[in-house]
Scaffold this motif. Structure first.
Motif, PDB file in Angstrom:
ATOM      1  N   ALA A  31       0.839  -1.206   0.000  1.00 46.62           N
ATOM      2  CA  ALA A  31       0.000   0.000   0.000  1.00 46.62           C
ATOM      3  C   ALA A  31       0.872   1.253   0.000  1.00 46.62           C
ATOM      4  CB  ALA A  31      -0.935  -0.012   1.206  1.00 46.62           C
ATOM      5  N   LEU A  32       1.988   1.217   0.732  1.00 51.66           N
ATOM      6  CA  LEU A  32       2.900   2.365   0.718  1.00 51.66           C
ATOM      7  C   LEU A  32       3.458   2.595  -0.683  1.00 51.66           C
ATOM      8  CD1 LEU A  32       4.949   1.919   4.027  1.00 51.66           C
ATOM      9  CD2 LEU A  32       3.107   3.549   3.565  1.00 51.66           C
ATOM     10  N   ALA A  33       3.777   1.515  -1.380  1.00 50.65           N
ATOM     11  CA  ALA A  33       4.280   1.647  -2.758  1.00 50.65           C
ATOM     12  C   ALA A  33       3.206   2.223  -3.672  1.00 50.65           C
ATOM     13  CB  ALA A  33       4.752   0.286  -3.275  1.00 50.65           C
ATOM     14  N   LEU A  35       0.793   4.180  -2.777  1.00 51.95           N
ATOM     15  CA  LEU A  35       0.664   5.596  -2.434  1.00 51.95           C
ATOM     16  C   LEU A  35       1.717   6.422  -3.144  1.00 51.95           C
ATOM     17  CD1 LEU A  35      -0.064   5.711   1.402  1.00 51.95           C
ATOM     18  CD2 LEU A  35      -1.497   6.616  -0.429  1.00 51.95           C
ATOM     19  N   ARG A  36       2.963   5.960  -3.120  1.00 51.53           N
ATOM     20  CA  ARG A  36       4.058   6.686  -3.782  1.00 51.53           C
ATOM     21  C   ARG A  36       3.825   6.787  -5.281  1.00 51.53           C
ATOM     22  NH1 ARG A  36       8.000   9.549  -2.602  1.00 51.53           N
ATOM     23  NH2 ARG A  36       9.489   8.433  -3.852  1.00 51.53           N
ATOM     24  N   ASP A  37       3.172   5.775  -5.853  1.00 52.55           N
ATOM     25  CA  ASP A  37       2.907   5.764  -7.291  1.00 52.55           C
ATOM     26  C   ASP A  37       1.620   6.494  -7.654  1.00 52.55           C
ATOM     27  OD1 ASP A  37       5.221   4.279  -7.655  1.00 52.55           O
ATOM     28  OD2 ASP A  37       4.173   2.354  -7.708  1.00 52.55           O
ATOM     29  N   GLY A  38       0.921   7.041  -6.662  1.00 54.06           N
ATOM     30  CA  GLY A  38      -0.317   7.765  -6.920  1.00 54.06           C
ATOM     31  C   GLY A  38      -1.491   6.865  -7.233  1.00 54.06           C
ATOM     32  N   GLU A  39      -1.414   5.605  -6.847  1.00 56.17           N
ATOM     33  CA  GLU A  39      -2.463   4.643  -7.161  1.00 56.17           C
ATOM     34  C   GLU A  39      -3.386   4.344  -5.985  1.00 56.17           C
ATOM     35  OE1 GLU A  39      -0.248   1.263  -8.455  1.00 56.17           O
ATOM     36  OE2 GLU A  39       0.535   2.281 -10.225  1.00 56.17           O
ATOM     37  N   ALA A  40      -3.219   5.053  -4.882  1.00 57.04           N
ATOM     38  CA  ALA A  40      -4.054   4.814  -3.704  1.00 57.04           C
ATOM     39  C   ALA A  40      -4.349   6.139  -3.019  1.00 57.04           C
ATOM     40  CB  ALA A  40      -3.350   3.852  -2.755  1.00 57.04           C
ATOM     41  N   GLN A  89      14.452  -0.631  -2.184  1.00 56.93           N
ATOM     42  CA  GLN A  89      15.369   0.008  -3.132  1.00 56.93           C
ATOM     43  C   GLN A  89      14.610   0.898  -4.108  1.00 56.93           C
ATOM     44  OE1 GLN A  89      17.240  -3.637  -4.465  1.00 56.93           O
ATOM     45  NE2 GLN A  89      19.131  -3.127  -3.383  1.00 56.93           N
ATOM     46  N   LYS A  90      13.489   0.396  -4.600  1.00 54.78           N
ATOM     47  CA  LYS A  90      12.672   1.195  -5.520  1.00 54.78           C
ATOM     48  C   LYS A  90      12.129   2.443  -4.825  1.00 54.78           C
ATOM     49  CE  LYS A  90       8.463   1.113  -8.224  1.00 54.78           C
ATOM     50  NZ  LYS A  90       7.126   0.599  -8.267  1.00 54.78           N
ATOM     51  N   THR A  91      11.690   2.285  -3.584  1.00 60.03           N
ATOM     52  CA  THR A  91      11.106   3.391  -2.841  1.00 60.03           C
ATOM     53  C   THR A  91      12.147   4.434  -2.479  1.00 60.03           C
ATOM     54  OG1 THR A  91       9.456   1.873  -1.946  1.00 60.03           O
ATOM     55  CG2 THR A  91       9.724   3.973  -0.813  1.00 60.03           C
ATOM     56  N   ALA A  92      13.371   3.995  -2.180  1.00 64.75           N
ATOM     57  CA  ALA A  92      14.424   4.918  -1.750  1.00 64.75           C
ATOM     58  C   ALA A  92      14.804   5.907  -2.840  1.00 64.75           C
ATOM     59  CB  ALA A  92      15.653   4.133  -1.298  1.00 64.75           C
ATOM     60  N   ASP A  93      14.638   5.514  -4.092  1.00 64.46           N
ATOM     61  CA  ASP A  93      14.964   6.421  -5.196  1.00 64.46           C
ATOM     62  C   ASP A  93      14.056   7.643  -5.150  1.00 64.46           C
ATOM     63  OD1 ASP A  93      16.905   4.724  -6.137  1.00 64.46           O
ATOM     64  OD2 ASP A  93      15.607   3.777  -7.619  1.00 64.46           O
ATOM     65  N   SER A 129      -0.531  10.925   3.866  1.00 65.48           N
ATOM     66  CA  SER A 129      -0.600  11.996   2.864  1.00 65.48           C
ATOM     67  C   SER A 129       0.787  12.562   2.583  1.00 65.48           C
ATOM     68  CB  SER A 129      -1.535  13.112   3.332  1.00 65.48           C
ATOM     69  OG  SER A 129      -2.857  12.650   3.400  1.00 65.48           O
ATOM     70  N   ASP A 130       1.567  12.755   3.645  1.00 66.86           N
ATOM     71  CA  ASP A 130       2.953  13.203   3.453  1.00 66.86           C
ATOM     72  C   ASP A 130       3.740  12.187   2.641  1.00 66.86           C
ATOM     73  OD1 ASP A 130       2.508  15.510   4.878  1.00 66.86           O
ATOM     74  OD2 ASP A 130       3.429  14.779   6.726  1.00 66.86           O
ATOM     75  N   TRP A 131       3.544  10.931   2.965  1.00 64.55           N
ATOM     76  CA  TRP A 131       4.234   9.856   2.242  1.00 64.55           C
ATOM     77  C   TRP A 131       3.846   9.878   0.760  1.00 64.55           C
ATOM     78  CZ3 TRP A 131       8.148   6.681   3.049  1.00 64.55           C
ATOM     79  CH2 TRP A 131       8.303   5.604   2.176  1.00 64.55           C
ATOM     80  N   ALA A 132       2.557  10.001   0.494  1.00 66.26           N
ATOM     81  CA  ALA A 132       2.074  10.014  -0.889  1.00 66.26           C
ATOM     82  C   ALA A 132       2.624  11.205  -1.654  1.00 66.26           C
ATOM     83  CB  ALA A 132       0.542  10.030  -0.916  1.00 66.26           C
ATOM     84  N   GLY A 133       2.850  12.315  -0.957  1.00 68.51           N
ATOM     85  CA  GLY A 133       3.382  13.513  -1.593  1.00 68.51           C
ATOM     86  C   GLY A 133       4.884  13.500  -1.778  1.00 68.51           C
TER      87      GLY A 133
END
Length: 152
Positions: A31-33, A35-40, A89-93, A129-133
């Motif tokens: 779910a965190l991934a 969020l980062r991709d704007g899919e949640a 690793q993907k998220t850290a980028d 929300s901060d994470w998603a942004g």
């Protein structure tokens, strides 16, 4: 992994294993991934029963701490969530290290606020929300980040 999540307490790790936390952890990290991709939607992902927030905040803390380790320790850091290395690793980028430290401080403050009359869903929603942004606001924040909820 569970021993690290249990703070080194073997009996707590055993209880966690029996509780099915592994599947919940994988679902949450996925779910965190998303969020980062704007899919949640962070507000929808923040909706949980009140007693779920301590675990969710600890998971968010461990994921963020692993991102910091990954960005600072180079190859082979002692990650708590080693099984999630490709996702980490993907998220850290693209996340600034300073932002991660500020975010970790805010997650820790939310964990410490669990015993207060804190609106857990709202606090968790703000973090997601901060994470998603992309934590961009935290990158520009002063070194002393906001660590109390409700303070401007």
């Amino acid at each position: 992994t569970l021993l690290a999540f249990a703070g080194g307490a073997p009996l707590r790790a055993l209880a966690l294993a029996e509780s099915g936390i592994g599947a919940r952890r994988e679902a949450f990290f996925g779910a965190l991934a998303r969020l980062r991709d704007g899919e949640a939607n962070p507000v929808q992902l923040a909706a949980h029963p009140k007693d779920a927030y301590p675990e969710l905040l600890r998971l968010l803390w461990s994921f963020t701490a692993d991102l910091i380790l990954l960005k600072t320790a180079g190859a082979g850091p002692p990650l708590a969530n080693r099984a999630q290395l490709p996702l980490l690793q993907k998220t850290a980028d693209g996340i600034h290290l300073r932002s991660l430290y500020g975010f970790l401080d805010r997650v820790q403050a939310a964990i410490q606020g669990l015993d207060s009359p804190l609106n857990r869903e709202l606090a968790f929603s703000v973090l997601l929300s901060d994470w998603a942004g992309g934590l961009e606001d935290l990158k520009r924040a002063p070194l002393a980040t906001r660590t109390t909820w409700g303070a401007a």
